[in-house]
Design an enzyme around this catalytic site. Structure first.
Site, PDB file in Angstrom:
ATOM      1  N   GLU A  64       0.815  -1.209   0.000  1.00  0.00           N
ATOM      2  CA  GLU A  64       0.000   0.000   0.000  1.00  0.00           C
ATOM      3  C   GLU A  64       0.851   1.262   0.000  1.00  0.00           C
ATOM      4  O   GLU A  64       1.987   1.264   0.474  1.00  0.00           O
ATOM      5  CB  GLU A  64      -0.899   0.010   1.245  1.00  0.00           C
ATOM      6  CG  GLU A  64      -1.920  -1.111   1.207  1.00  0.00           C
ATOM      7  CD  GLU A  64      -2.831  -1.155   2.444  1.00  0.00           C
ATOM      8  OE1 GLU A  64      -4.020  -1.446   2.267  1.00  0.00           O
ATOM      9  OE2 GLU A  64      -2.359  -0.921   3.563  1.00  0.00           O
TER      10      GLU A  64
ATOM     11  N   CYS B 170       3.375   8.623   1.550  1.00  0.00           N
ATOM     12  CA  CYS B 170       3.936   7.642   2.477  1.00  0.00           C
ATOM     13  C   CYS B 170       4.202   6.366   1.682  1.00  0.00           C
ATOM     14  O   CYS B 170       3.287   5.721   1.183  1.00  0.00           O
ATOM     15  CB  CYS B 170       2.924   7.414   3.599  1.00  0.00           C
ATOM     16  SG  CYS B 170       3.510   6.281   4.854  1.00  0.00           S
TER      17      CYS B 170
ATOM     18  N   CYS C 138       6.609  -6.942   7.059  1.00  0.00           N
ATOM     19  CA  CYS C 138       7.749  -6.467   7.841  1.00  0.00           C
ATOM     20  C   CYS C 138       8.187  -7.604   8.747  1.00  0.00           C
ATOM     21  O   CYS C 138       7.351  -8.371   9.222  1.00  0.00           O
ATOM     22  CB  CYS C 138       7.337  -5.263   8.688  1.00  0.00           C
ATOM     23  SG  CYS C 138       8.720  -4.473   9.544  1.00  0.00           S
TER      24      CYS C 138
ATOM     25  N   CYS D  79       6.553  -5.103  15.646  1.00  0.00           N
ATOM     26  CA  CYS D  79       6.271  -4.152  16.723  1.00  0.00           C
ATOM     27  C   CYS D  79       4.834  -4.414  17.162  1.00  0.00           C
ATOM     28  O   CYS D  79       3.950  -4.594  16.331  1.00  0.00           O
ATOM     29  CB  CYS D  79       6.459  -2.713  16.247  1.00  0.00           C
ATOM     30  SG  CYS D  79       8.154  -2.405  15.718  1.00  0.00           S
TER      31      CYS D  79
ATOM     32  N   CYS E 223       1.773  -2.390  15.783  1.00  0.00           N
ATOM     33  CA  CYS E 223       1.721  -2.097  14.346  1.00  0.00           C
ATOM     34  C   CYS E 223       1.039  -3.220  13.576  1.00  0.00           C
ATOM     35  O   CYS E 223       1.405  -4.384  13.712  1.00  0.00           O
ATOM     36  CB  CYS E 223       3.141  -1.895  13.826  1.00  0.00           C
ATOM     37  SG  CYS E 223       3.224  -1.685  12.035  1.00  0.00           S
TER      38      CYS E 223
ATOM     39  N   GLU F  53      10.445  -2.100   6.979  1.00  0.00           N
ATOM     40  CA  GLU F  53      11.563  -1.401   7.619  1.00  0.00           C
ATOM     41  C   GLU F  53      12.571  -1.055   6.524  1.00  0.00           C
ATOM     42  O   GLU F  53      13.278  -1.926   6.020  1.00  0.00           O
ATOM     43  CB  GLU F  53      12.170  -2.316   8.697  1.00  0.00           C
ATOM     44  CG  GLU F  53      13.517  -1.882   9.229  1.00  0.00           C
ATOM     45  CD  GLU F  53      13.584  -0.422   9.675  1.00  0.00           C
ATOM     46  OE1 GLU F  53      12.798  -0.019  10.550  1.00  0.00           O
ATOM     47  OE2 GLU F  53      14.424   0.335   9.130  1.00  0.00           O
TER      48      GLU F  53
ATOM     49  N   SER G 175      11.772   5.590  15.314  1.00  0.00           N
ATOM     50  CA  SER G 175      10.609   5.133  16.071  1.00  0.00           C
ATOM     51  C   SER G 175      11.065   4.727  17.460  1.00  0.00           C
ATOM     52  O   SER G 175      11.362   3.559  17.709  1.00  0.00           O
ATOM     53  CB  SER G 175       9.953   3.954  15.352  1.00  0.00           C
ATOM     54  OG  SER G 175       9.476   4.377  14.095  1.00  0.00           O
TER      55      SER G 175
ATOM     56  N   HIS H 270       9.442   5.414  20.783  1.00  0.00           N
ATOM     57  CA  HIS H 270       8.235   4.843  21.396  1.00  0.00           C
ATOM     58  C   HIS H 270       8.317   4.475  22.877  1.00  0.00           C
ATOM     59  O   HIS H 270       7.287   4.221  23.491  1.00  0.00           O
ATOM     60  CB  HIS H 270       7.721   3.621  20.641  1.00  0.00           C
ATOM     61  CG  HIS H 270       7.413   3.869  19.196  1.00  0.00           C
ATOM     62  ND1 HIS H 270       6.770   4.988  18.739  1.00  0.00           N
ATOM     63  CD2 HIS H 270       7.686   3.128  18.090  1.00  0.00           C
ATOM     64  CE1 HIS H 270       6.637   4.915  17.428  1.00  0.00           C
ATOM     65  NE2 HIS H 270       7.189   3.812  17.006  1.00  0.00           N
TER      66      HIS H 270
ATOM     67  N   CYS I 166      -0.997   5.761  10.266  1.00  0.00           N
ATOM     68  CA  CYS I 166       0.243   5.066  10.675  1.00  0.00           C
ATOM     69  C   CYS I 166      -0.090   3.750  11.319  1.00  0.00           C
ATOM     70  O   CYS I 166      -0.893   3.689  12.244  1.00  0.00           O
ATOM     71  CB  CYS I 166       1.005   5.849  11.739  1.00  0.00           C
ATOM     72  SG  CYS I 166       1.392   7.507  11.325  1.00  0.00           S
TER      73      CYS I 166
HETATM   74  N1  SAH Z   1       9.262   0.527   9.820  1.00  0.00           N
HETATM   75  C1  SAH Z   1       9.542   1.891   9.977  1.00  0.00           C
HETATM   76  C2  SAH Z   1       8.654   2.785   9.131  1.00  0.00           C
HETATM   77  C3  SAH Z   1       7.184   2.431   9.000  1.00  0.00           C
HETATM   78  S1  SAH Z   1       6.142   2.675  10.358  1.00  0.00           S
HETATM   79  C4  SAH Z   1       9.423   2.289  11.420  1.00  0.00           C
HETATM   80  O1  SAH Z   1       8.939   1.510  12.216  1.00  0.00           O
HETATM   81  O2  SAH Z   1       9.866   3.375  11.753  1.00  0.00           O
HETATM   82  C5  SAH Z   1       5.839   4.429  10.450  1.00  0.00           C
HETATM   83  C6  SAH Z   1       5.527   4.913  11.852  1.00  0.00           C
HETATM   84  O3  SAH Z   1       4.215   4.523  12.289  1.00  0.00           O
HETATM   85  C7  SAH Z   1       6.495   4.356  12.894  1.00  0.00           C
HETATM   86  O4  SAH Z   1       6.905   5.348  13.793  1.00  0.00           O
HETATM   87  C8  SAH Z   1       5.632   3.341  13.564  1.00  0.00           C
HETATM   88  O5  SAH Z   1       6.125   3.019  14.832  1.00  0.00           O
HETATM   89  C9  SAH Z   1       4.282   4.039  13.610  1.00  0.00           C
HETATM   90  N2  SAH Z   1       3.174   3.137  13.911  1.00  0.00           N
HETATM   91  C10 SAH Z   1       3.101   1.815  13.682  1.00  0.00           C
HETATM   92  N3  SAH Z   1       1.896   1.329  14.102  1.00  0.00           N
HETATM   93  C11 SAH Z   1       1.206   2.369  14.595  1.00  0.00           C
HETATM   94  C12 SAH Z   1      -0.114   2.506  15.147  1.00  0.00           C
HETATM   95  N4  SAH Z   1      -0.942   1.480  15.231  1.00  0.00           N
HETATM   96  N5  SAH Z   1      -0.498   3.736  15.536  1.00  0.00           N
HETATM   97  C13 SAH Z   1       0.334   4.800  15.399  1.00  0.00           C
HETATM   98  N6  SAH Z   1       1.571   4.730  14.870  1.00  0.00           N
HETATM   99  C14 SAH Z   1       2.010   3.527  14.484  1.00  0.00           C
HETATM  100 FE1  SF4 Z   2       7.764  -2.925  10.907  1.00  0.00          FE
HETATM  101 FE2  SF4 Z   2       7.784  -0.271  11.413  1.00  0.00          FE
HETATM  102 FE3  SF4 Z   2       5.564  -1.749  11.832  1.00  0.00          FE
HETATM  103 FE4  SF4 Z   2       7.690  -2.052  13.429  1.00  0.00          FE
HETATM  104  S1  SF4 Z   2       6.422  -0.193  13.201  1.00  0.00           S
HETATM  105  S2  SF4 Z   2       6.442  -3.723  12.541  1.00  0.00           S
HETATM  106  S3  SF4 Z   2       9.369  -1.790  11.991  1.00  0.00           S
HETATM  107  S4  SF4 Z   2       6.550  -1.369   9.856  1.00  0.00           S
END
Ligand code: SAH
Ligand code: SF4
Length: 413
Positions: free
Chosen positions: A122, A135, A142, A146, A149, A212, A265, A267, A387
């Site tokens: 996407e 984006c 991935c 996380c 996510c 990632e 990221s 967090h 996100c």
């Molecule tokens: N993999 C990379 C980039 C993609 S994620 C990374 O993790 O940085 C883009 C951003 O969205 C990251 O900061 C991720 O932690 C955040 N993200 C992931 N799941 C989310 C959610 N459910 N709500 C808000 N932000 C989220």
């Molecule tokens: Fe992958 Fe980024 Fe999602 Fe973590 S937050 S699972 S690194 S896409």
């Protein structure tokens, strides 16, 4: 459609990407999208042009493909008419296939795309008053799991190729009707201002879609080189941000070889919490990560690193967490800004978003510590484009299912 063998899942804590050859096209033609000018010249030479011709044609074709957005060789009007069928026979101008395009009530757009070998991913476009951000995804799925996510619950299928990455930006320009219509003379440099101040919608790119990016380093680097090339898509590196969950060993190379803005990221500010929500932390801890940020080439007060912080109710959102965040960023003397992201829910997610009051209190503490900490407005939630909500139906597997498969793979060595 040819099927691509799935990549093995490398495991939760020690993920490495596994390169996998892309299934070749059935008609034997080569896709030019994603190739550099030099690579295109090589292909032309292999197909029989002499070196000088190959270089000249490559320069013309590169310009048509990436700067003008040509989708057929027929449109390349300064290439001899007899030459165009020669190109047509041997090469294609690929774009990821658009399976579905959705529009959010807030103007956000999401596209479900498919690779030539049948994998779905996407991309999302977020229009704002003063900018428009695309984006972009770097992987199908991935490896990093996380906990908050949705993409992390997908099985990683494969890395996207440079063509599939730059192809997303090209598709967005197609959809928005934003290819420069300027003059034919491509020897002349077009200034960056033409790409930002003329009412264009797509002004910024964030590598924050699925995957990632630093576990697909070479392809992301090569794709972004074309995006930044003056005779390519010609977007300034200042308008591109790469987000990583903290792949420490690749961060210096990211600064040196890609040179875009960095988002991290983070967090969480304590080991137990970050270990739980960003399992990669077990491999590269908070101190190591912040040191790599302090060493990031090109970071300065003018180009600060963005720390993303997802607000999870009762998990990482206390006053103490906020104070510790300020302390850490100061201890490493980081030119930093913090982006607070309200958690975007998805079906079965194990967390809830912090209350608006909590988010505000957290933001205030960080702000009073001298670090800017705006709260990101969630966009496109109604179409699951926000996100962390990206996840394609085609690759659906439950976490339990995936854990079982990983265990079985390990057991069989
Ligand atoms: N993999 C990379 C980039 C993609 S994620 C990374 O993790 O940085 C883009 C951003 O969205 C990251 O900061 C991720 O932690 C955040 N993200 C992931 N799941 C989310 C959610 N459910 N709500 C808000 N932000 C989220
Ligand atoms: Fe992958 Fe980024 Fe999602 Fe973590 S937050 S699972 S690194 S896409």
């Amino acid at each position: 459609m040819p099927d691509t063998p799935l990549m093995p899942i490398p495991g939760h804590v020690d993920p490495v990407t596994v390169t996998r050859a892309i299934t070749p096209r059935a008609d034997g033609r080569a896709d030019l999208i994603g190739l550099t000018r030099e690579q295109i010249a090589e292909l032309f030479a292999e197909a029989g042009l002499d070196a000088k011709q190959a270089r000249l044609r490559a320069k013309q074709v590169f310009h048509w493909l990436y700067h003008r957005g040509a989708t057929s060789f027929e449109a390349m009007t300064d290439i001899a008419k007899t030459m165009r069928p020669w190109l047509e026979e041997r090469f294609v101008i690929g774009r990821p296939e658009v399976i579905e395009a959705q529009h959010s009530t807030d103007g956000t757009r999401k596209w479900l795309l498919r690779t030539a070998d049948g994998h779905d991913f996407e991309m999302v476009f977020i229009p704002d008053a003063d900018r428009g951000t695309l984006c972009v995804s770097s992987q199908v799925g991935c490896t990093l799991n996380c906990r908050f996510c949705h993409t992390g619950t997908m099985k990683l299928v494969r890395n996207l190729t440079p063509g599939e990455i730059v192809g997303q930006v090209m598709l967005a320009r197609d959809a928005l009707g934003e290819w420069p219509k300027g003059k034919m003379d491509f020897a002349e440099e077009e200034s960056e201002a033409e790409y930002t101040a003329d009412g264009r919608l797509l002004t910024n790119i964030v590598m924050m879609g699925m995957g990632e990016p630093l576990y697909n380093f070479d392809n992301v680097r090569d794709a972004l080189a074309i995006v930044m090339h003056g005779d390519g898509l010609a977007l300034s590196k200042r308008r591109i941000t790469l987000s990583t969950s903290g792949v420490v060993p690749m961060m210096a190379r990211c600064g040196e070889e890609i040179g875009v803005n960095l988002a991290v990221s983070l967090h969480a500010v304590t080991k137990p919490v970050r270990d739980e929500i960003v399992p990669l932390n077990k491999k590269f801890g908070i101190e190591q990560l912040l040191q790599a940020c302090a060493d990031y080439p090109g970071a300065s007060n003018a180009r600060r690193i963005t720390f993303e912080y997802v607000m999870l109710d009762g998990i990482n959102d206390s006053d103490d967490d906020a104070r510790e965040l300020v302390r850490l960023l100061k201890a490493y003397k980081l030119p930093a800004k913090v982006n607070l992201i309200p958690f975007n829910p998805w079906p079965g997610a194990p967390y809830q978003c912090s209350s608006p009051e909590r988010v505000r209190a957290f933001s205030n503490i960080v702000f009073e510590g001298g670090i800017s900490a705006p709260v990101r407005t969630p966009r496109g939630r109604d179409i699951d484009a926000a996100c962390g909500q990206l996840r394609t139906a085609a690759e659906k597997k439950s976490r339990a299912e995936r854990d079982r498969e990983a265990a079985a793979a390990q057991a069989s060595g």
